[in-house]
Design an enzyme around this catalytic site. Structure first.
Site, PDB file in Angstrom:
ATOM      1  N   HIS A   1      -6.938  -3.233  -5.008  1.00  0.00           N
ATOM      2  CA  HIS A   1      -6.584  -1.823  -5.212  1.00  0.00           C
ATOM      3  C   HIS A   1      -5.828  -1.580  -6.514  1.00  0.00           C
ATOM      4  O   HIS A   1      -5.433  -0.438  -6.777  1.00  0.00           O
ATOM      5  CB  HIS A   1      -5.784  -1.286  -4.024  1.00  0.00           C
ATOM      6  CG  HIS A   1      -6.652  -0.832  -2.904  1.00  0.00           C
ATOM      7  ND1 HIS A   1      -7.045   0.478  -2.739  1.00  0.00           N
ATOM      8  CD2 HIS A   1      -7.240  -1.523  -1.902  1.00  0.00           C
ATOM      9  CE1 HIS A   1      -7.827   0.573  -1.675  1.00  0.00           C
ATOM     10  NE2 HIS A   1      -7.961  -0.627  -1.151  1.00  0.00           N
TER      11      HIS A   1
ATOM     12  N   HIS B   1       0.797  -1.240   0.000  1.00  0.00           N
ATOM     13  CA  HIS B   1       0.000   0.000   0.000  1.00  0.00           C
ATOM     14  C   HIS B   1       0.826   1.285   0.000  1.00  0.00           C
ATOM     15  O   HIS B   1       0.623   2.167   0.844  1.00  0.00           O
ATOM     16  CB  HIS B   1      -0.936   0.004   1.206  1.00  0.00           C
ATOM     17  CG  HIS B   1      -2.255  -0.665   0.932  1.00  0.00           C
ATOM     18  ND1 HIS B   1      -3.117  -0.251  -0.058  1.00  0.00           N
ATOM     19  CD2 HIS B   1      -2.851  -1.736   1.522  1.00  0.00           C
ATOM     20  CE1 HIS B   1      -4.189  -1.032  -0.071  1.00  0.00           C
ATOM     21  NE2 HIS B   1      -4.047  -1.953   0.869  1.00  0.00           N
TER      22      HIS B   1
ATOM     23  N   HIS C   1      -4.953 -12.736  -3.579  1.00  0.00           N
ATOM     24  CA  HIS C   1      -5.051 -11.574  -2.694  1.00  0.00           C
ATOM     25  C   HIS C   1      -6.174 -11.702  -1.672  1.00  0.00           C
ATOM     26  O   HIS C   1      -5.973 -11.476  -0.478  1.00  0.00           O
ATOM     27  CB  HIS C   1      -5.242 -10.294  -3.508  1.00  0.00           C
ATOM     28  CG  HIS C   1      -5.328  -9.071  -2.653  1.00  0.00           C
ATOM     29  ND1 HIS C   1      -4.232  -8.539  -2.013  1.00  0.00           N
ATOM     30  CD2 HIS C   1      -6.386  -8.294  -2.293  1.00  0.00           C
ATOM     31  CE1 HIS C   1      -4.609  -7.494  -1.305  1.00  0.00           C
ATOM     32  NE2 HIS C   1      -5.906  -7.318  -1.456  1.00  0.00           N
TER      33      HIS C   1
END
Length: 472
Positions: free
Chosen positions: A279, A219, A327
């Site tokens: 994401h 992230h 994921h």
């Protein structure tokens, strides 16, 4: 009366946990209070904690429960709008923010959110309008251009990404300097060529005695990525890595993070692996910072090229025919096979349902069976029996997934058959969690865990480039 008093005590404990950013503990306390007495305030308190814990689906349900008790409870509409906004659903968010303004005309924050949603809807509609189905992909038309005359950073020489270039680029990034647009585009086009050749689920072979390291979400925490390499060694043909999605968003060094990972993929295409996370998609990138970051550091065209490359990422990996790495997690049907997973078209934005959506969004649960996702997407959470059945049906031994913050950086569930690994310590500069990675050795394939704490980073806080925050 005693029940009401006990509920109030539990509410205060929930509030205390919330103030300490212990979102899941706060949710537990509010849940116990709700079991004693159901009030719109308790449901809204739990909804806010669920939003902080990234569970917008659960927050939507609690906001609706509050409105079922008191249909004019403005805070419930606000949390409902915030949940929709966190999912990138601007039209639904706008409807509910307007409800807040109708009920509380002096609420300037809700008024600002109404205008923000209107602006985003106009922007998205405009972008969609100027795109045509027959338009050639940007990767086929974009020009590398020439290097800026005043650029003095590392360069790709002879159209070859070398170890020396990658190490120089990493140091350049560490000093908060950018590389030239020419080399960014070159790396993106090269990595796309490699990724497009991959199946949806890539088989990795780790010979006996050799190792691979599996990392979870990073992230945009670039300085923590550098620390992983410091602790565990830089990627090499003899030091394999698999990064399991969510490379960008939230952290404000997402560009540096993903470019380093992409450069290593170009350098070691058969020994460095990347899975798509939830994401690596347009709606999340618009909300949580990556679009804003790339647009500010380069331009909107560069973001479009990143989007195209993200659409080429594999969905998951199978290590030595034993370890299934994805994921999010598993599926709404017990009949899903590895062959089934190779068939969906992944070269697109993340769909809202189906096998790819479930691969990237689902979560484990402690109880058997399946339940609706608390994340507000069209997939289910899955229990230990689901994990056992999937592994048995596909002759696998272990599921490794990411997608959730864990206090120790990892968690072992489902009788040892499901492991969550998360590699962004002190997530968003506030969670206080450790990061972790897992090493597997070819042969025994037993997971070995390393945990680590966060390292300092320069001044840009998480969400620096995000739109619409603070949302909640």
């Amino acid at each position: 009366m005693a029940g009401v008093e006990e509920a109030d005590k539990l509410k205060q404990l929930g509030n205390a946990a919330f103030s300490e950013r212990k979102w899941h503990l706060a949710i537990d306390m509010y849940t116990k209070a709700i079991e004693l007495t159901k009030t719109p305030t308790l449901f809204c308190n739990r909804a806010l904690a669920e939003l902080r814990a990234e569970l917008p689906g659960a927050a939507l349900a609690d906001a609706d429960a509050a409105l079922g008790i008191e249909p004019t409870f403005a805070k419930a509409y606000y949390h409902k709008a915030s949940a929709y906004l966190s999912l990138g659903k601007h039209k639904q968010a706008l409807t509910n923010y307007k409800k807040v303004v109708d009920l509380a005309p002096q609420n300037s924050d809700a008024q600002a959110k109404v205008e923000f949603c209107k602006k985003e809807i106009r922007r998205i509609n405009f972008e969609n309008a100027i795109m045509t189905p027959d338009e050639a992909p940007l990767s086929q038309t974009i020009k590398l251009g020439s290097v800026r005359a005043d650029y003095d950073g590392p360069r790709i020489e002879n159209e070859t990404v070398t170890v020396e270039f990658v190490e120089a680029m990493k140091e350049h990034f560490r000093l908060e300097k950018l590389i030239d647009r020419h080399d960014v585009i070159f790396i993106l086009l090269e990595v796309q060529k490699i990724l497009k050749k991959c199946p949806n689920f890539v088989s990795i072979n780790v010979p006996v005695g050799e190792e691979i390291t599996v990392c979870g979400d990073t992230h945009g925490q670039y300085y923590d990525l550098l620390n992983i390499f410091k602790l565990n060694g830089n990627p090499l043909e003899t030091n394999r890595y698999l990064f399991n999605g969510d490379f960008v968003d939230r952290g404000s060094y997402s560009f540096e993070n993903i470019m380093t990972l992409f450069a290593y993929k170009v350098l070691y295409p058969d020994h460095f692996f990347l899975s798509r996370g939830n994401h690596e998609g347009v709606s999340m990138n618009r909300m949580y910072g990556f679009e804003g970051e790339v647009t500010q550091k380069y331009n909107s065209e560069m973001f479009r090229l990143f989007t195209e490359v993200f659409n080429s990422l594999p969905i998951g990996h199978i290590i030595n025919n034993e370890v299934f790495v994805v994921h999010g997690g598993l599926y709404s049907s017990d009949k899903v096979t590895l062959d089934d997973l190779q068939h969906p078209n992944r070269f697109r934005d993340i769909p809202e349902s189906g096998l790819i959506c479930e691969s990237l969004w689902s979560d484990p649960q402690p109880m058997p069976g399946r339940a609706p996702s608390k994340r507000g997407v069209s997939c289910l959470s899955f229990g230990p029996d689901v994990t056992e059945t999937f592994l048995n049906n596909n002759n696998l031994k272990l599921l490794v997934r990411s997608h959730e913050v864990k206090d120790e950086g990892y968690e072992i569930e489902h009788g040892g058959k499901c492991i969550t690994v998360f590699s962004a310590p002190n997530y968003c500069d506030q969670m206080g969690n450790k990061g972790a990675f897992i090493r597997f050795t070819g042969g025994d394939m037993k997971p070995r865990f390393t945990t680590f704490t966060h390292v300092p980073h320069p001044g840009k806080r998480p969400m620096h480039y995000a739109t619409g925050f603070g949302l909640f």
